[in-house]
Design a protein around this motif. Sequence first.
Motif, short mmCIF file in Angstrom:
data_model
loop_
_atom_site.label_atom_id
_atom_site.label_comp_id
_atom_site.label_asym_id
_atom_site.label_seq_id
_atom_site.Cartn_x
_atom_site.Cartn_y
_atom_site.Cartn_z
N THR A 1 -8.46 5.81 7.71
CA THR A 1 -7.77 5.17 8.85
C THR A 1 -8.55 5.39 10.14
O THR A 1 -8.72 4.49 10.96
CB THR A 1 -6.34 5.74 8.98
OG1 THR A 1 -5.64 5.53 7.76
CG2 THR A 1 -5.60 5.04 10.11
N LYS A 2 -9.07 6.60 10.30
CA LYS A 2 -9.86 6.93 11.49
C LYS A 2 -11.12 6.09 11.56
O LYS A 2 -11.59 5.73 12.65
CB LYS A 2 -10.21 8.42 11.47
CG LYS A 2 -10.87 8.92 12.73
CD LYS A 2 -11.09 10.43 12.68
CE LYS A 2 -11.74 10.92 13.97
NZ LYS A 2 -11.96 12.40 13.95
N VAL B 1 -2.89 1.24 10.23
CA VAL B 1 -1.89 2.31 10.19
C VAL B 1 -2.08 3.07 8.89
O VAL B 1 -2.22 2.46 7.82
CB VAL B 1 -0.45 1.73 10.25
CG1 VAL B 1 0.57 2.87 10.14
CG2 VAL B 1 -0.25 0.94 11.53
N ASN B 2 -2.09 4.38 8.97
CA ASN B 2 -2.25 5.21 7.77
C ASN B 2 -1.08 4.97 6.82
O ASN B 2 0.06 5.30 7.14
CB ASN B 2 -2.31 6.69 8.18
CG ASN B 2 -2.62 7.59 7.00
OD1 ASN B 2 -2.55 7.19 5.84
ND2 ASN B 2 -2.94 8.84 7.30
N THR C 1 0.83 -1.20 0.00
CA THR C 1 0.00 0.00 0.00
C THR C 1 0.86 1.25 0.00
O THR C 1 0.59 2.21 -0.72
CB THR C 1 -0.93 0.00 1.22
OG1 THR C 1 -1.71 -1.19 1.24
CG2 THR C 1 -1.86 1.19 1.19
N GLU C 2 1.90 1.27 0.79
CA GLU C 2 2.82 2.41 0.81
C GLU C 2 3.48 2.58 -0.56
O GLU C 2 3.64 3.70 -1.05
CB GLU C 2 3.88 2.22 1.88
CG GLU C 2 3.35 2.38 3.30
CD GLU C 2 4.43 2.17 4.34
OE1 GLU C 2 5.47 1.57 3.99
OE2 GLU C 2 4.23 2.60 5.48
N ASN C 3 3.82 1.47 -1.18
CA ASN C 3 4.44 1.52 -2.49
C ASN C 3 3.49 2.14 -3.52
O ASN C 3 3.89 2.94 -4.37
CB ASN C 3 4.85 0.11 -2.93
CG ASN C 3 5.56 0.11 -4.27
OD1 ASN C 3 6.50 0.87 -4.48
ND2 ASN C 3 5.12 -0.74 -5.18
N LEU C 4 2.23 1.76 -3.44
CA LEU C 4 1.24 2.34 -4.35
C LEU C 4 1.10 3.85 -4.12
O LEU C 4 0.91 4.61 -5.08
CB LEU C 4 -0.11 1.65 -4.16
CG LEU C 4 -0.22 0.21 -4.68
CD1 LEU C 4 -1.56 -0.39 -4.29
CD2 LEU C 4 -0.05 0.18 -6.20
#
Length: 230
Positions: A40-41, A47-48, A5-8
Amino acid sequence: PVGITENLCFRFRQYLLDHFTGDTPMNYFARFKKVLKAATKEGYFRVNPVEDIKGKANASKALKENLEIEEYMALLNTPYRNEEVQDAAIFCLYTALRYCDVRALAWTDIKGNQLTTRVIQRKTGKPVVLTLHPIAQGILRKRRLFCIDFDPTDHVFHLPTNEGCNKILRQWMKLAGIQKKITWSCFRLSFSILLQDRNIDDATVAYLLGHTSTKYVNITYKRHRPKDQT
């Protein structure tokens, strides 16, 4: 997985940098981050995934051309076969509206000699209201004559795509003897520069451009080259 997800997210940021210039990539990414923060909330992420990824601006290396006052006059005195685009362009030269703004402009936005823009002032929560230049008012009177079945909610101008308009601009500029690469986005810069040449203060110029601060007047909408430079 969080890593993918971070990579995207990094890939999306790079996509914005590859396709947009100026502060646009950073502004778009900021809105993207806001959506993911809310998600995320709400529990969609533990984790965001974008929390530690900062947006980036993409400064354009090419300076935009601007029109000088004598070139304004050359355009006013050079009729072109597509009056719809010509009228909209001149209207933008005297109001600093963007292509998207003038294309969406409706008769309900006009009250007498004033134009209520879609830009909302942050301090007052009210829209920016501009007093129209006599030439801009003349354009509106001309357009009103073309309205057979007048509908106040109708658009003032019925324009082709931005690309189509810019193609027409190139032909019109050539006909007017203007040897510059002028696109629709150059109109706001020209408007700002000519006001600053008349010693109009930055705060007033920023207001007329629909900005809430003078930041972009001092960075983006200023004269970058001498008037007489060849």
